[in-house]
Design an enzyme around this catalytic site. Structure first.
Site, mmCIF file in Angstrom:
data_model
loop_
_atom_site.group_PDB
_atom_site.id
_atom_site.type_symbol
_atom_site.label_atom_id
_atom_site.label_comp_id
_atom_site.label_asym_id
_atom_site.label_seq_id
_atom_site.Cartn_x
_atom_site.Cartn_y
_atom_site.Cartn_z
ATOM 1 N N GLN A 1 -5.746 -8.302 -11.616
ATOM 2 C CA GLN A 1 -6.339 -7.230 -12.411
ATOM 3 C C GLN A 1 -7.428 -7.762 -13.334
ATOM 4 O OE1 GLN A 1 -3.553 -4.284 -13.564
ATOM 5 N NE2 GLN A 1 -4.635 -3.708 -15.417
ATOM 6 N N SER B 1 -1.370 -13.392 -10.688
ATOM 7 C CA SER B 1 -0.622 -12.150 -10.937
ATOM 8 C C SER B 1 -0.627 -11.271 -9.685
ATOM 9 C CB SER B 1 -1.197 -11.429 -12.156
ATOM 10 O OG SER B 1 -0.380 -10.343 -12.537
ATOM 11 N N ARG C 1 4.365 -1.231 -6.975
ATOM 12 C CA ARG C 1 4.225 -2.027 -8.203
ATOM 13 C C ARG C 1 3.283 -1.339 -9.183
ATOM 14 N NH1 ARG C 1 0.994 -6.566 -10.079
ATOM 15 N NH2 ARG C 1 2.262 -8.252 -11.001
ATOM 16 N N HIS D 1 3.858 -9.276 -17.839
ATOM 17 C CA HIS D 1 4.329 -10.659 -17.825
ATOM 18 C C HIS D 1 5.126 -10.990 -19.089
ATOM 19 C CE1 HIS D 1 2.374 -11.495 -14.085
ATOM 20 N NE2 HIS D 1 1.241 -11.007 -14.549
#
Length: 318
Positions: free
Chosen positions: A11, A97, A122, A210
């Protein structure tokens, strides 16, 4: 030919018209966009493709759209480069990620279809988790121009002062980190970063990614990962949670399951790939974020090449 590592961004690497030339040149890539649109229920090409001078659509940053769209671009670029990669000495792959899904696909651990299915879910789960409104909200901020020891001290002090949760979520380079947590701690940390002559930049994300604050969507996503078919990796994948190389499907699954609530150890990953012999780092994604980070993480090494391949012409040059 130099031993090569393939890198896949996450991202923040999205841009207007990403992946368009690949999809218009290769029907398999266009089929991926169609699959992702069906899976996500979103008109992804309308969101990400437009006139060259058009302003980016606000929806481009919506994680529901961003996660499947960027993954399709990453995987499409891999499929375009795969023939050339087969003639290379591939040391391994890594994804930052979200990019970890494309890395696992490139290594043959997960099928293209399973990867698209997974990132659609997700994106929805992470968007729906959202952040509480008001002063109790969650978020993230990039911290630059400060060393790790200083950032660690700032995080500990800000959490103590505010009584709110905060952690280092991304170790991107020796002078670039991302902190993630509750807004009072983020605000306190931003002030401390300024005092230390660094810079803190709030990120446009929907939650404290995270970190343990993502436990609820992470638990739901674990069930999605359980439903996928996992295979041994054709070459090592360096995983975010440990920064270490893995090929065993059970280990890869466990580490990907932990990824949403764990820190991204990108500096460890880059140094591990170099130690394993990688001397050329090829980023397959829309921008050149990871190619630049490779140079930052391996500063002082004069035997490396870092390049970005975000379109068909660039893929032809790798």
């Amino acid at each position: 030919m130099l031993p090569t590592a393939f890198l896949f961004p996450g991202q923040g690497s999205q841009e207007l018209n990403m992946g368009r030339d690949v999809a218009e040149a290769q029907s398999a890539a266009m089929d991926l966009w169609l699959l992702a649109e069906k899976c996500s229920g979103l008109k992804l090409r309308e969101i990400y493709w437009g006139a060259p001078d058009a302003a980016p659509a606000p929806e481009m940053s919506d994680t529901r759209a961003l996660q499947p769209a960027l993954t399709v671009v990453n995987v499409s670029l891999w499929l375009a480069a795969k023939g050339k990669a087969q003639a290379m000495s591939v040391v391994g792959a890594a994804g930052h990620s979200l990019g970890e899904f494309a890395a696992l696909c490139a290594a043959g651990v997960l099928s293209v279809e399973d990867v698209v299915k997974a990132v659609c879910e997700r994106g929805k789960l992470m968007a729906d988790a959202g952040s509480p409104s008001g002063p109790s909200g969650h978020g993230m901020a990039a911290v630059v121009k400060l060393p790790l020891e200083t950032v660690e001290a700032i995080v500990a002090k800000a959490a103590g002062q505010s009584g709110a949760f905060l952690r280092i979520a991304n170790h991107n380079s020796p002078a670039q980190f991302v902190i993630s947590g509750e807004k009072p701690a983020l605000d306190a940390a931003s002030a401390l970063v300024k005092e230390a002559k660094g810079r803190a930049v709030p990120l446009a994300v929907s939650g404290a990614f995270h970190s343990p604050l993502m436990s609820e969507p992470a638990n739901a996503f674990a069930k999605v990962l359980d439903s996928l078919a996992w295979r041994p990796a054709a070459f090592p994948v360096y995983m975010n949670v440990t920064g270490q190389a893995e090929t065993d499907p059970g280990v890869l699954k466990a580490l990907l399951t932990a990824q949403m609530t764990s820190s991204v150890l990108w500096t460890v990953t880059m140094r591990g790939l170099y130690a394993a012999g990688a001397r050329r780092f090829v980023e397959l994604g829309p921008k050149s974020v990871l190619a630049k980070l490779a140079l930052q993480n391996l500063e002082g090494k004069d035997d490396i090449i870092a390049q970005a391949a975000g379109n068909m012409d660039a893929v032809a040059d790798i």
